[in-house]
Enzyme design. Structure first.
Site, short mmCIF file in Angstrom:
data_model
loop_
_atom_site.label_atom_id
_atom_site.label_comp_id
_atom_site.label_asym_id
_atom_site.label_seq_id
_atom_site.Cartn_x
_atom_site.Cartn_y
_atom_site.Cartn_z
N PHE A 70 0.68 -1.13 0.14
CA PHE A 70 0.10 -0.04 0.03
C PHE A 70 0.83 1.35 0.00
O PHE A 70 0.37 2.32 0.57
CB PHE A 70 -0.87 0.05 1.33
N GLU A 125 1.17 15.14 8.97
CA GLU A 125 0.51 14.08 8.05
C GLU A 125 -0.75 13.99 8.12
O GLU A 125 -1.52 14.06 7.07
CB GLU A 125 1.32 12.75 8.23
#
Length: 382
Positions: free
Chosen positions: A157, A245
Site C-alpha cells: 500500500f 501528515e
C-alpha cells in the site's frame, strides 16, 4: 477561505498554481485516471515552477516558505483530484520533511534538491502485509554488517511505490529491543540498489491515477550513510511527523467535501424533474443545508489547526480529531451527493462518481478512524 495569515504573496502563489494546473492538469486528468498513471513530466513541471517542497531552504533549491503555502498546494492539487494530490502531497509534505529534519548535511545536499525539482520522487515504507496501524510490529529487518545494513522485508500500500527514486523505509535494526518500538530505524533506500524490487501495481477501487505499489527488499545493501537520524529513534521520528501528515489528510478531505458539494449544487440547479429544478424540492434543500453546515464546521476547524501548526503547537489530539471526523464527514457527503445526482451519479462521466470512489480510503490511511479515536482517548487520560 478567510485566514489571518494570508497575504498578497499567498494570493499570487495560488493564482500562479491555478494557472499552471488549468493548463497542465485539468485537461488531462481524466486521461491520467484512464491510464492509471501521472506522467513524470508533470512532476518536473511542478518542480520547475516551485510547487514541490516549497518549504525547503533556499540553499537546497527550495523557496524557504512555511506550511501556509503548503496548505494552498494541498488544496489546489486536491481540487484537481486525489490521484494527483496524494502522491505529490506525500512527497512534499510527508516524506521530504524526514530528510530535512533528521538528515545529515550530506544527505540533505544529496536528496533535497532533486525532491524540489521533481527529479527524485519519494515514498515512505511503513505498512507491511502484516503490520499497518501497529508500527511497532513491523517485520522488515536491517542487520548491520560493517558499513552497510542488510535489508530484508516487504512493504505494501505504498503511495509512489512504483515510481519512487528514494524510499524512507521503516525497519527493525534491533529485533530484540524491549519495548519493540525502540528497535525501529529509518533507512533511505535508493532506486537501483541490488535486491530492491517493486511488486505489482495495486488495483484499487479508486484513486486510479495514483501510484500505489509494493516494495520488496531481498538482502539490499544499504550504506550506513543512508541511516536517517539515530539508530533506534525511528519510531519517535514517525510520531513527531504524524501531526503534519494527519493535518494534510484532513485538508485533503475538506477539499473533497467542498468540491463534491460545489458540483452537486451546480447539478441540482440545472437538473429538472416534475416541472422544476430539483434544487426547489425541500428534501434537496435540507440535504444541501446539512452538508453545507458540516463542511463549514470542518473548514473552520482545519483553518484553526493550520494556524496552530504554523505556531509550532502540539496539536496531536486535535489533528486526530480533524482527521477522523472530516474524513468520515466527506464520506457522508459523497453518498448524499451521489444520491442527489440520481442515476447520473453512477456514471463515470460525472465527476461525483470518481470522487465517491476516491474518498473512502481516507478514513483508513495515515491512521484509521479507530486509531485516531484511540489517540484522542489517550490524550484525554482515559
Amino acid at each position: 477561505m478567510s485566514l489571518s495569515f494570508l497575504t498578497e504573496e499567498h494570493i499570487l502563489f495560488r493564482k500562479s498554481l491555478r494557472k499552471m494546473l488549468d493548463k497542465e492538469a485539468y485537461p488531462f486528468f481524466n486521461q491520467w485516471e484512464a491510464n492509471r498513471d501521472i506522467p513524470k513530466d508533470v512532476w518536473l513541471k511542478m518542480g520547475e515552477n516551485g510547487f514541490l517542497c516549497p518549504w525547503v531552504d533556499e540553499e537546497y533549491g527550495g523557496l524557504g516558505l512555511d506550511f501556509s503555502y503548503s496548505m494552498i498546494l494541498i488544496e489546489e492539487l486536491e481540487r484537481v483530484g486525489q490521484g494527483l494530490a496524494g502522491g505529490m502531497c506525500l512527497h512534499s509534505e510527508i516524506v521530504s520533511p524526514y530528510i530535512s529534519e533528521y538528515g545529515t548535511e550530506e544527505q540533505k545536499q544529496r536528496w533535497l534538491p532533486g525532491c524540489v525539482r521533481g527529479e527524485l520522487i519519494s515514498a515512505i515504507g511503513m505498512t507491511e502485509p502484516g503490520a499497518g496501524s501497529d508500527l511497532a510490529g513491523v517485520k522488515t529487518s536491517a542487520r548491520r554488517e560493517g558499513d552497510y545494513y542488510i535489508l530484508n522485508g516487504d512493504k505494501t500500500f505504498i503511495t509512489n511505490g512504483l515510481t519512487a527514486d528514494i524510499a524512507v523505509v521503516v525497519c527493525k535494526t534491533d529485533p530484540k529491543a524491549q519495548p519493540a518500538h525502540k528497535g525501529i530505524s529509518l533507512l533511505v533506500v535508493e532506486k537501483g540498489m541490488i535486491g530492491f524490487k517493486r511488486g505489482k501495481k495495486l488495483d484499487k477501487i479508486g484513486i486510479h491515477s495514483g501510484d500505489t505499489g509494493e516494495l520488496i527488499f531481498e538482502d539490499v545493501k544499504v550504506p550506513v550513510a543512508n541511516l536517517l537520524g539515530e539508530e533506534g529513534k525511528g519510531f519517535y521520528y514517525l510520531m513527531q511527523n504524524l501531526q503534519q501528515e494527519r493535518l494534510v489528510v484532513a485538508i485533503q478531505c475538506q477539499i473533497e467535501a467542498e468540491e463534491m458539494l460545489r458540483i452537486t449544487i451546480d447539478y441540482v440547479k440545472n437538473r429538472k424533474a416534475f416541472g422544476q429544478t430539483i434544487s426547489k424540492f425541500q428534501n434537496t434543500q435540507f440535504k444541501i443545508a446539512e452538508m453545507a453546515t458540516e463542511i463549514d464546521i470542518g473548514r473552520t476547524y482545519v483553518n484553526q489547526l493550520t494556524v496552530r501548526h504554523l505556531e509550532g503547537a502540539d496539536i496531536v489530539k486535535e489533528v486526530s480529531m480533524a482527521k477522523w471526523w472530516i474524513s468520515e464527514m466527506a464520506k457522508r457527503v459523497a453518498a448524499e451527493c451521489l444520491q442527489l445526482h440520481g442515476g447520473y451519479g453512477y456514471m463515470e462521466e460525472y465527476e461525483i462518481a470518481r470522487r465517491y470512489r476516491d474518498i473512502p480510503v481516507a478514513s483508513i490511511y495515515a491512521g484509521s478512524t479507530e486509531i485516531m479515536k484511540t489517540i484522542i482517548a489517550k490524550k484525554l487520560d482515559l
